[in-house]
Design a protein around this motif. Structure first.
Motif, PDB file in Angstrom:
ATOM      1  N   UNK A  80       0.959  -1.275   0.162  1.00  0.00           N
ATOM      2  CA  UNK A  80       0.379  -0.147   0.292  1.00  0.00           C
ATOM      3  C   UNK A  80       0.887   1.873   0.468  1.00  0.00           C
ATOM      4  N   UNK A  81       1.832   1.262   0.676  1.00  0.00           N
ATOM      5  CA  UNK A  81       2.871   2.156   0.321  1.00  0.00           C
ATOM      6  C   UNK A  81       3.869   1.885  -0.491  1.00  0.00           C
ATOM      7  N   UNK A  82       3.802   1.789  -1.159  1.00  0.00           N
ATOM      8  CA  UNK A  82       4.381   1.272  -2.349  1.00  0.00           C
ATOM      9  C   UNK A  82       5.646   0.340  -2.447  1.00  0.00           C
ATOM     10  N   UNK A 219      -2.420   6.743   7.841  1.00  0.00           N
ATOM     11  CA  UNK A 219      -3.567   5.632   6.995  1.00  0.00           C
ATOM     12  C   UNK A 219      -3.462   6.585   5.908  1.00  0.00           C
ATOM     13  N   UNK A 220      -3.925   7.650   5.919  1.00  0.00           N
ATOM     14  CA  UNK A 220      -4.132   8.971   4.869  1.00  0.00           C
ATOM     15  C   UNK A 220      -3.177   8.732   3.622  1.00  0.00           C
ATOM     16  N   UNK A 221      -1.799   9.237   4.669  1.00  0.00           N
ATOM     17  CA  UNK A 221      -0.648   9.424   4.053  1.00  0.00           C
ATOM     18  C   UNK A 221       0.081   7.719   3.198  1.00  0.00           C
ATOM     19  N   UNK A 225       1.174   8.447  -0.002  1.00  0.00           N
ATOM     20  CA  UNK A 225       2.796   7.900  -0.496  1.00  0.00           C
ATOM     21  C   UNK A 225       2.734   6.517  -1.149  1.00  0.00           C
ATOM     22  N   UNK A 226       1.411   5.227  -1.522  1.00  0.00           N
ATOM     23  CA  UNK A 226       1.884   4.115  -2.548  1.00  0.00           C
ATOM     24  C   UNK A 226       1.091   4.740  -3.837  1.00  0.00           C
ATOM     25  N   UNK A 227       0.471   6.231  -3.908  1.00  0.00           N
ATOM     26  CA  UNK A 227      -0.585   6.337  -4.917  1.00  0.00           C
ATOM     27  C   UNK A 227       1.020   7.243  -5.854  1.00  0.00           C
ATOM     28  N   UNK A 228       1.700   8.240  -5.064  1.00  0.00           N
ATOM     29  CA  UNK A 228       2.118   8.823  -5.692  1.00  0.00           C
ATOM     30  C   UNK A 228       3.423  10.024  -4.756  1.00  0.00           C
ATOM     31  N   UNK A 240       8.483  11.454   3.034  1.00  0.00           N
ATOM     32  CA  UNK A 240       8.720  10.391   2.532  1.00  0.00           C
ATOM     33  C   UNK A 240       9.449   9.035   2.952  1.00  0.00           C
ATOM     34  N   UNK A 241      10.321   9.322   2.804  1.00  0.00           N
ATOM     35  CA  UNK A 241      11.657   8.360   3.105  1.00  0.00           C
ATOM     36  C   UNK A 241      11.329   7.784   4.484  1.00  0.00           C
TER      37      UNK A 241
END
Length: 349
Positions: A80-82, A219-221, A225-228, A240-241
């Protein structure tokens, strides 16, 4: 009448798994015919082994589903977070080894309360197994697909060394540890079956993770993060890191917990080859569920039933269990292709 727009999202995500359950029967029948097996006897044995009665369903299907579901949640969280964490199997083995070591060290001193530190050991060790790949990803940009696969091999060999060395049972004959104290075994969930409270824990984890994804800012973050990741950093002001590292560690912790639960609930000792590939099956479970935590419950139970039925089919009808692995791969590939096609359609609209 329920319109498509009112169908709960978890049903929409679990749809592919349910569709796969229907399609797998036809595909299995075809493979059995091509292999020259008695289709009726094989399917009958499969059903008997998975869902012949409530007791069989609980003792065989659900018990096999527990580590798959928990590890599937770990994979779903990372994806989910990529983050392509494909090292759930190694993290699971690490958690199982740590849980066994702590359980043997504690003995009966804490009674059933000792279950808490044993499960915590699994959590922490699973996170530790993910820490190396997470650091390499953050510091040098090393692909986690490569590093987590390597951790799988390392964990497999470390467990093999432990059960022939420091944790080997007292007679030094078998490649396994001594049995953990009975006080530390997970209680049964249903009397008269082998189903332990680890299944209830898996259900609670799925609900908590679902609510976290849908009802919290954290959860939204993760979803953004996973989307873009670039958009999350610019528009959402997300570190993000740091967030990726945190998610990576929590994913490893969940996989480690799966190993600890498997030791305390089923094997009650550490064995060589303790995992028949639970971590890899967890990837399939997460993908089948569309990375939805509640969908993971459905797809995990489905693949747990498939594994239980395969064992029965091999035992009673002489059909190689590897045939079911072929089925799993075919079904998963079909679902992945179907989802990719859906995304292209949505993108083109």
């Amino acid at each position: 009448m329920v319109t498509p727009s009112r169908v709960p999202r978890w049903i929409a995500h679990a749809g592919p798994a349910l569709g796969a359950a229907a399609g797998v029967v036809a595909l299995l029948a075809l493979l059995l015919v091509l292999g020259g097996f008695d289709v009726g006897a094989a399917l009958s044995a499969m059903v008997r082994g998975a869902v012949a009665s409530p007791g069989v369903f609980a003792s065989s299907t659900l018990v096999r589903a527990v580590p798959i579901i928990i590890a599937g949640l770990a994979v779903a969280l990372a994806f989910r977070a990529g983050i392509l964490n494909v090292g759930a199997d190694g993290q699971l083995l690490g958690g199982a080894a740590a849980a066994t070591a702590v359980a043997l060290a504690l003995g009966d001193t804490l009674g059933p309360l000792g279950i808490v530190p044993v499960l915590a050991a699994g959590l922490v060790t699973g996170a530790a197994c993910a820490a190396g790949p997470a650091w390499l990803r953050r510091r040098f940009g090393v692909l986690e697909v490569i590093t987590t696969i390597m951790v799988n091999f390392i964990a497999l060999n470390v467990v093999s060394w432990l059960v022939r060395g420091p944790l080997q049972e007292p007679t030094r004959v078998l490649p396994q540890s001594a049995a953990i104290p009975r006080a530390l075994e997970l209680p049964l969930l249903l009397p008269g079956t082998r189903l332990h409270v680890g299944f209830a824990l898996a259900v609670v984890l799925a609900i908590v993770l679902h609510r976290y994804f849908t009802q919290t800012a954290g959860g939204f973050r993760i979803r953004v993060l996973g989307a873009n990741a670039s958009a999350a950093a610019v528009a959402g002001r997300v570190d993000t890191a740091r967030l990726s590292t945190q998610v990576f560690l929590w994913s490893g912790a969940l996989a480690g917990l799966a190993g600890a639960v498997q030791v305390l609930g089923v094997t009650r000792a550490l064995y060589d080859n303790l995992s028949p590939g639970y971590g890899f099956t967890a990837i399939a479970v997460a993908l089948l569920a569309g990375l939805h935590p509640i969908g993971v419950l459905v797809s995990g139970t489905f693949l747990g039933g498939l594994a239980a039925g395969a064992a029965s089919m091999q035992r009673d009808a002489g059909v190689p269990a590897v045939l079911v692995s072929v089925l799993e791969a075919a079904v998963i590939l079909s679902v992945v292709v179907w989802r990719a096609r859906q995304h292209r359609v949505v993108a083109a609209a």
